[in-house]
Write a protein that holds these residues in place. Structure first.
Motif, PDB file in Angstrom:
ATOM      1  N   THR A   1       0.844  -1.193   0.000  1.00 36.31           N
ATOM      2  CA  THR A   1       0.000   0.000   0.000  1.00 36.31           C
ATOM      3  C   THR A   1       0.882   1.248   0.000  1.00 36.31           C
ATOM      4  O   THR A   1       1.894   1.305   0.695  1.00 36.31           O
ATOM      5  N   GLU A   2       0.506   2.233  -0.784  1.00 37.80           N
ATOM      6  CA  GLU A   2       1.270   3.489  -0.809  1.00 37.80           C
ATOM      7  C   GLU A   2       1.250   4.138   0.567  1.00 37.80           C
ATOM      8  O   GLU A   2       0.205   4.243   1.209  1.00 37.80           O
ATOM      9  N   ILE A   3       2.415   4.567   1.023  1.00 38.45           N
ATOM     10  CA  ILE A   3       2.517   5.218   2.331  1.00 38.45           C
ATOM     11  C   ILE A   3       3.593   6.295   2.249  1.00 38.45           C
ATOM     12  O   ILE A   3       4.639   6.111   1.619  1.00 38.45           O
ATOM     13  N   TRP A   4       3.310   7.427   2.890  1.00 38.52           N
ATOM     14  CA  TRP A   4       4.253   8.556   2.901  1.00 38.52           C
ATOM     15  C   TRP A   4       4.829   8.655   4.302  1.00 38.52           C
ATOM     16  O   TRP A   4       4.145   9.016   5.251  1.00 38.52           O
ATOM     17  N   HIS A   5       6.122   8.300   4.415  1.00 39.00           N
ATOM     18  CA  HIS A   5       6.748   8.232   5.739  1.00 39.00           C
ATOM     19  C   HIS A   5       8.261   8.397   5.583  1.00 39.00           C
ATOM     20  O   HIS A   5       8.857   7.874   4.629  1.00 39.00           O
ATOM     21  N   PRO A   6       8.912   9.103   6.506  1.00 38.59           N
ATOM     22  CA  PRO A   6      10.359   9.311   6.399  1.00 38.59           C
ATOM     23  C   PRO A   6      11.183   8.023   6.377  1.00 38.59           C
ATOM     24  O   PRO A   6      12.265   8.009   5.766  1.00 38.59           O
ATOM     25  N   ASN A   7      10.697   6.962   7.028  1.00 33.47           N
ATOM     26  CA  ASN A   7      11.490   5.742   7.137  1.00 33.47           C
ATOM     27  C   ASN A   7      11.033   4.635   6.191  1.00 33.47           C
ATOM     28  O   ASN A   7      11.410   3.475   6.349  1.00 33.47           O
ATOM     29  N   VAL A   8      10.233   5.011   5.194  1.00 33.07           N
ATOM     30  CA  VAL A   8       9.811   4.090   4.132  1.00 33.07           C
ATOM     31  C   VAL A   8      10.148   4.756   2.805  1.00 33.07           C
ATOM     32  O   VAL A   8       9.652   5.856   2.521  1.00 33.07           O
ATOM     33  N   ASP A   9      11.007   4.119   2.014  1.00 30.60           N
ATOM     34  CA  ASP A   9      11.396   4.775   0.763  1.00 30.60           C
ATOM     35  C   ASP A   9      10.235   4.746  -0.237  1.00 30.60           C
ATOM     36  O   ASP A   9       9.189   4.129  -0.002  1.00 30.60           O
ATOM     37  N   LYS A  10      10.408   5.412  -1.337  1.00 32.14           N
ATOM     38  CA  LYS A  10       9.308   5.592  -2.289  1.00 32.14           C
ATOM     39  C   LYS A  10       8.906   4.291  -2.976  1.00 32.14           C
ATOM     40  O   LYS A  10       7.842   4.229  -3.603  1.00 32.14           O
ATOM     41  N   ASN A  11       9.740   3.268  -2.866  1.00 32.36           N
ATOM     42  CA  ASN A  11       9.385   1.943  -3.396  1.00 32.36           C
ATOM     43  C   ASN A  11       8.642   1.096  -2.371  1.00 32.36           C
ATOM     44  O   ASN A  11       8.231  -0.024  -2.685  1.00 32.36           O
ATOM     45  N   GLY A  12       8.533   1.603  -1.131  1.00 31.89           N
ATOM     46  CA  GLY A  12       7.822   0.867  -0.093  1.00 31.89           C
ATOM     47  C   GLY A  12       8.720   0.102   0.862  1.00 31.89           C
ATOM     48  O   GLY A  12       8.221  -0.488   1.824  1.00 31.89           O
ATOM     49  N   ASP A  13      10.023   0.084   0.626  1.00 31.67           N
ATOM     50  CA  ASP A  13      10.932  -0.659   1.499  1.00 31.67           C
ATOM     51  C   ASP A  13      11.087   0.048   2.843  1.00 31.67           C
ATOM     52  O   ASP A  13      11.310   1.270   2.898  1.00 31.67           O
ATOM     53  N   VAL A  14      10.973  -0.745   3.915  1.00 31.28           N
ATOM     54  CA  VAL A  14      11.046  -0.202   5.270  1.00 31.28           C
ATOM     55  C   VAL A  14      12.503  -0.161   5.722  1.00 31.28           C
ATOM     56  O   VAL A  14      13.248  -1.132   5.553  1.00 31.28           O
ATOM     57  N   CYS A  15      12.904   0.950   6.312  1.00 32.97           N
ATOM     58  CA  CYS A  15      14.277   1.111   6.795  1.00 32.97           C
ATOM     59  C   CYS A  15      14.239   1.493   8.271  1.00 32.97           C
ATOM     60  O   CYS A  15      14.095   2.671   8.622  1.00 32.97           O
ATOM     61  N   ILE A  16      14.348   0.477   9.127  1.00 30.47           N
ATOM     62  CA  ILE A  16      14.440   0.705  10.566  1.00 30.47           C
ATOM     63  C   ILE A  16      15.554  -0.186  11.112  1.00 30.47           C
ATOM     64  O   ILE A  16      15.931  -1.185  10.500  1.00 30.47           O
ATOM     65  N   SER A  17      16.048   0.178  12.275  1.00 28.88           N
ATOM     66  CA  SER A  17      17.230  -0.492  12.826  1.00 28.88           C
ATOM     67  C   SER A  17      17.032  -1.992  12.995  1.00 28.88           C
ATOM     68  O   SER A  17      17.927  -2.793  12.708  1.00 28.88           O
ATOM     69  N   ILE A  18      15.855  -2.404  13.450  1.00 29.15           N
ATOM     70  CA  ILE A  18      15.623  -3.800  13.781  1.00 29.15           C
ATOM     71  C   ILE A  18      15.719  -4.705  12.546  1.00 29.15           C
ATOM     72  O   ILE A  18      15.952  -5.910  12.672  1.00 29.15           O
ATOM     73  N   LEU A  19      15.576  -4.106  11.352  1.00 27.12           N
ATOM     74  CA  LEU A  19      15.654  -4.889  10.116  1.00 27.12           C
ATOM     75  C   LEU A  19      17.005  -4.773   9.429  1.00 27.12           C
ATOM     76  O   LEU A  19      17.176  -5.284   8.320  1.00 27.12           O
ATOM     77  N   HIS A  20      17.962  -4.127  10.075  1.00 31.29           N
ATOM     78  CA  HIS A  20      19.301  -4.015   9.509  1.00 31.29           C
ATOM     79  C   HIS A  20      20.145  -5.227   9.886  1.00 31.29           C
ATOM     80  O   HIS A  20      19.956  -5.822  10.953  1.00 31.29           O
ATOM     81  N   GLU A  21      21.057  -5.592   9.019  1.00 31.70           N
ATOM     82  CA  GLU A  21      21.893  -6.769   9.243  1.00 31.70           C
ATOM     83  C   GLU A  21      22.580  -6.693  10.607  1.00 31.70           C
ATOM     84  O   GLU A  21      22.972  -5.606  11.058  1.00 31.70           O
ATOM     85  N   PRO A  22      22.738  -7.830  11.288  1.00 27.54           N
ATOM     86  CA  PRO A  22      23.341  -7.802  12.630  1.00 27.54           C
ATOM     87  C   PRO A  22      24.806  -7.396  12.595  1.00 27.54           C
ATOM     88  O   PRO A  22      25.476  -7.513  11.562  1.00 27.54           O
ATOM     89  N   GLY A  23      25.281  -6.909  13.715  1.00 24.53           N
ATOM     90  CA  GLY A  23      26.684  -6.526  13.827  1.00 24.53           C
ATOM     91  C   GLY A  23      26.868  -5.026  13.936  1.00 24.53           C
ATOM     92  O   GLY A  23      25.930  -4.269  14.173  1.00 24.53           O
ATOM     93  N   GLU A  24      28.096  -4.608  13.735  1.00 24.33           N
ATOM     94  CA  GLU A  24      28.441  -3.193  13.860  1.00 24.33           C
ATOM     95  C   GLU A  24      27.947  -2.402  12.651  1.00 24.33           C
ATOM     96  O   GLU A  24      27.957  -2.895  11.522  1.00 24.33           O
ATOM     97  N   ASP A  25      27.512  -1.176  12.898  1.00 26.71           N
ATOM     98  CA  ASP A  25      27.128  -0.257  11.829  1.00 26.71           C
ATOM     99  C   ASP A  25      28.390   0.458  11.340  1.00 26.71           C
ATOM    100  O   ASP A  25      29.067   1.148  12.114  1.00 26.71           O
TER     101      ASP A  25
END
Length: 250
Positions: A156-180
């Motif tokens: 579903t289309e959503i307008w949010h700072p942490n969701v890119d325009k393709n719909g992909d969610v970008c939050i810490s809990i979904l980032h690969e484990p380990g050091e940033d």
């Protein structure tokens, strides 16, 4: 002495017969099938061992430790345990959600034959700009889950700072484990194998209620959220909420 000898012979033969019944030699399969035929005996016989209890053939790439081309029962249990381990992360997640449903979202398999792709419906949290929305998203799990995180994409289309325009969610809990490598996130803020679908959804609902403008996936949305939250940003979110209600059950 003679009675003891006969008893030992009887017990040995009974043991051999039981082993042959459970782990038949391949050469005896045809004879055994003929002997088990109901037309070959004038009197009823004991029922045959259920097929679920008979050992299954060893896979060609893995030699059978029991010999004879068949797996002993203990090895079957290990193989079933391996399958349960491979499926276990998803099975446990589904069972936990069914047992303890979390308010604000529902989740299930897109296809019953594919454990790695889930569909979730997220209800916009109350007292936020997303209240009343019904947002559909897909979770795609990697083969080595839960060692690595799934990917989440809003359908579903959503307008949010942490969701890119393709719909992909970008939050810490979904980032690969380990050091940033950029030093923005602590390892404990990123993916950990203890996380479940429930904890992911709770984080996403929290993200809707409180966007992170410091590390945006949608720069334009983050700029509007900081500078014109009750103006253009609010209008775009309201449009997405209305559209999500119209297309929620398509």
């Amino acid at each position: 002495m003679r009675a003891g000898c006969c008893l030992r012979v009887f017990l040995r033969r009974r043991k051999e017969a039981e082993e042959e019944r459970l782990f038949p030699h391949p050469r005896n399969e045809a004879l055994r099938a003929q002997a088990d035929s109901p037309h070959s005996h004038p009197f009823p016989r004991e029922p045959a061992v259920p097929s679920s209890r008979l050992p299954s053939p060893a896979p060609p790439h893995l030699p059978c430790p029991g010999g004879g081309g068949r797996w002993p029962l203990c090895c079957q249990e290990k193989r079933r345990g391996l399958r349960r381990h491979r499926r276990g992360g998803h099975d446990r997640a589904a069972a936990e959600l069914n047992k303890n449903p979390v308010e604000g979202f529902s989740a299930g398999l897109i296809d019953d034959n594919d454990l790695y792709r889930w569909e979730v419906l997220i209800i916009g949290p109350p007292d936020t700009l997303y209240e009343g929305g019904v947002f559909k998203a897909h979770l795609t799990f990697p083969k080595d889950y839960p060692l690595r995180p799934p990917k989440m994409k809003f359908i579903t289309e959503i307008w949010h700072p942490n969701v890119d325009k393709n719909g992909d969610v970008c939050i810490s809990i979904l980032h690969e484990p380990g050091e940033d490598k950029y030093g923005y996130e602590k390892p404990e803020e990123r993916w950990l194998p203890i996380h479940t679908v429930e904890t992911i959804m709770i984080s996403v609902i929290s993200m809707l209620a409180d966007p992170n403008g410091d590390s945006p996936a949608n720069v334009d949305a983050a700029k509007e959220w900081r500078e014109d939250r009750n103006g253009e940003f609010k209008r775009k979110v309201a449009r997405c909420v209305r559209k999500s209600q119209e297309t929620a059950f398509e």
